[in-house]
Design an enzyme around this catalytic site. Structure first.
Site, PDB file in Angstrom:
ATOM      1  N   LYS A 208       0.893  -1.208   0.004  1.00 15.22           N
ATOM      2  CA  LYS A 208      -0.106  -0.033  -0.143  1.00 15.22           C
ATOM      3  C   LYS A 208       0.865   1.142   0.094  1.00 15.22           C
ATOM      4  CE  LYS A 208      -4.304   1.078  -0.102  1.00 15.22           C
ATOM      5  NZ  LYS A 208      -4.970   0.605  -1.191  1.00 15.22           N
ATOM      6  N   SER A 404      -8.636  -0.608  -5.019  1.00 17.91           N
ATOM      7  CA  SER A 404      -8.774  -0.490  -3.382  1.00 17.91           C
ATOM      8  C   SER A 404     -10.453  -0.168  -3.247  1.00 17.91           C
ATOM      9  CB  SER A 404      -8.041   1.024  -3.165  1.00 17.91           C
ATOM     10  OG  SER A 404      -7.617   0.716  -1.567  1.00 17.91           O
TER      11      SER A 404
END
Length: 605
Positions: A208, A404
């Site tokens: 991430k 996401s």
């Protein structure tokens, strides 16, 4: 003359009370204002009548033996908008992907259209949109009609689309920019250090990397690993498609790119990337021969806008079944959104409208989003659950991005369809708190002081760094959100949470790779998703309806957001390639709270 004679000489005037003069003044003011308003209304009505007349009189009748010319020289957006309305406010025109695909599909069946001419130089679109356009052109050729392409020079994206043509032309002095594909990220740590701005990061997922630009000066190894895999996958798809169309091996294409062998038009011809070097008049002569038009007659090249002017909506069947296509485009925020921002309240209302309609048998969620607010994503996820509980089939069609939060809202669909170059996955979350206390004190001479009832009342406000308890609090929140995200994906995809975690951790995947690991069901475009939804719903005769309804000219010009759009358009024009850096710094203000967002700001060239 004495006073008495003077009184007799001057006519007697009636005294006016002060309040009478005030009333007279306001009558004049309101009368003038009313007159102005009425004049404005009358002029507006006349303007509307004139505009309708001009629009009506400009409707185009397509003659026989015409050629559809696609000039893709503006930003390609998911859906078309009223460009005239937005141009009034200084915004750059755009082309709707939906219009491009519809034009190509209709032209294949239109007896008046003999073929398509591609006028391409640089195409401003993401890889998945280019792939969808190219796929539609490939399908068009099955009709037996021709596709020709011409340009003075081609960028890689433009050439990728043009390579599907039956014949590719290039200006003799032109070239093709064919040097491979790169992915770049801008890093702002040095700037933030100079400004004395502290950024505190809390995340879950080693891949991430959305927050890396704010605390690193380069890519982490994890970010580099996933970025290289991503760009290799997209480049591999491009090369495979070009190789199949141009009968040039993938190995040879990579050799051309590695050695920069295309510097002149002659090079492009030598390596079989183009079929002919010539100027536009010669290109037009070849099209004239192709459609059997003599040299003394003009070719009818029909633009996309002119072709659109001939379209009529199909007659709706009052008793037919429906498939609802619901567009979810842009970053995900809490509350109200618009055509370029997914607001949880706005999108949920549209989904609800669709599943409340008894004639709607299936919903296709068209997602083109890098993600955003994790809470908003959860709210939308729940609305999809409600649609399924109402007996509706839900299929997701992924566009350029569905990553996401974009994947979060897709995960509980009955099936997911993506293009091979769609960027998806990125199952991970983060939180970021910028602290500007040092910046204010050291750079501006502004200090902060105050009182609080409790130890952490002033936490997470961006004026001071977090202490140990506050950091633990944020980490706990991020971890809880990540676990919820995992559970949603696991349930929707029929996996264990451990399995999702192993392919999650914030890592992004292309659609081609996502199919292999179970995040996507099949590769295809929006029409493939619609066909799949119809099959799952058990219907064959249906009408496709689209949500939200496109805004009219008058809705656009009267909406309050236009001033902001004009400012944004001006910034884009003035900053050019530096605009992403400005946008990223501005975005820091909106990244507070837990985010489910694409792990990097992607610039693919």
């Amino acid at each position: 003359m004495n006073e008495e004679e003077l009184r007799n000489e001057v006519p007697c005037q009636k005294k006016v009370k002060p309040e009478g003069r005030a009333r007279k003044f306001w009558r004049v003011v309101f009368g003038s204002l009313l007159g102005f308003v009425l004049a404005h209304v009358v002029l507006s009505i006349l303007g509307i009548i004139l505009l309708v007349f001009l629009i009506g009189s400009s409707s185009t009748s397509i003659p026989k033996n015409s050629v559809l010319e696609l000039t893709l020289d503006a930003n390609i957006e998911e859906r078309s908008v009223d460009n005239f309305a937005y141009t009034v406010y200084g915004q750059q025109p755009s082309i709707g992907l939906d219009d491009i695909l519809r034009a190509i599909t209709m032209a294949a069946k239109d007896k008046k259209i003999q073929g398509i001419s591609l006028n391409l130089t640089a195409v401003s679109a993401s890889p998945a949109s280019m792939e969808e356009i190219r796929g539609a052109l490939k399908e068009f050729k099955k009709s037996g009609k021709f596709v020709y392409a011409y340009s003075d020079s081609y960028t890689q994206g433009a050439y990728y689309i043009a390579s599907v043509a039956d014949k590719v032309y290039l200006n003799p002095q032109g070239s093709i920019d064919f040097r491979g594909m790169c992915m770049q990220t801008l890093f702002y740590k040095g700037l933030l250090d100079k400004l004395d701005v502290d950024v505190e990061i809390v995340k879950h997922g080693r891949y991430k990397s959305a927050v890396e630009p704010y605390f690193r000066e380069d890519m982490s190894e994890a970010s580099r690993e996933q970025s290289l895999a991503l760009v290799n996958s997209i480049w591999g798809t491009f090369c495979a498609d070009i190789a199949a169309s141009r009968k040039v091996s993938v190995e040879k294409l990579n050799e051309i790119a590695d050695s920069m062998l295309i510097s002149r038009g002659a090079d492009a011809l030598e390596y079989h990337l183009v079929d002919e070097l010539n100027y536009r008049p010669a290109y037009n002569r070849d099209i004239r021969k192709k459609i059997g038009v003599s040299e003394d007659k003009k070719i009818t090249l029909v633009s996309l806008n002119d072709y659109k002017a001939t379209w009529t909506d199909p007659v709706k069947k009052s008793s037919s079944d429906k498939i609802a296509v619901v567009y979810a485009v842009g970053e995900i925020i809490d509350g109200v959104g618009n055509e370029t921002v997914i607001g949880s309240t706005t999108l949920c209302n549209e989904i609800r409208r669709a599943y409340k309609d008894e004639k709607v048998k299936a919903i296709v969620l068209r997602v083109n989003s890098p993600g955003g607010s994790a809470l908003a994503s959860e709210v939308i996820w729940n609305e999809i659950e409600q649609a399924k509980a109402a007996g509706k089939i839900v299929v997701t069609s992924m566009g350029d991005y569905a990553a996401s939060g974009g994947y979060y809202i897709s995960s509980n669909s009955d099936a997911i369809v993506a293009e091979p170059t769609t960027i998806t996955g990125s199952i991970g979350v983060f939180g970021m708190i910028p602290s500007v206390g040092n910046f204010l004190a050291n750079k501006l001479g502004v200090t902060i002081d105050g009182v609080a009832t409790n130890a952490h009342a002033d936490a997470l406000r961006g004026f001071r760094t977090m202490d140990e308890k506050e950091s633990a609090y944020m980490q706990q929140s991020v971890d809880a959100t990540y676990n919820t995200f995992l559970s949603r994906v696991a349930k929707g995809r029929g996996m264990t949470m451990e399995n999702v975690d192993s392919i999650g951790m914030g890592r992004v995947w292309t659609g081609a790779d996502a199919v292999k690991i179970g995040l996507v069901n099949k590769l295809g475009n929006l029409h493939d998703a619609i066909d799949l939804a119809a099959h799952k719903a058990g219907i064959s005769d249906f009408e496709v309806v689209y949500y939200p309804k496109k805004k009219s000219f008058f809705e656009i010009v009267t909406e309050p957001e236009n001033k902001d759009r004009q400012i944004e358009a001006n910034l884009r024009n003035e900053l050019g390639e530096f605009y992403p850096a400005y946008a990223a710094m501005r975005q820091m203000r909106h990244l507070q709270g837990v985010q489910a967002r694409l792990p990097m700001e992607i610039l693919i060239k």
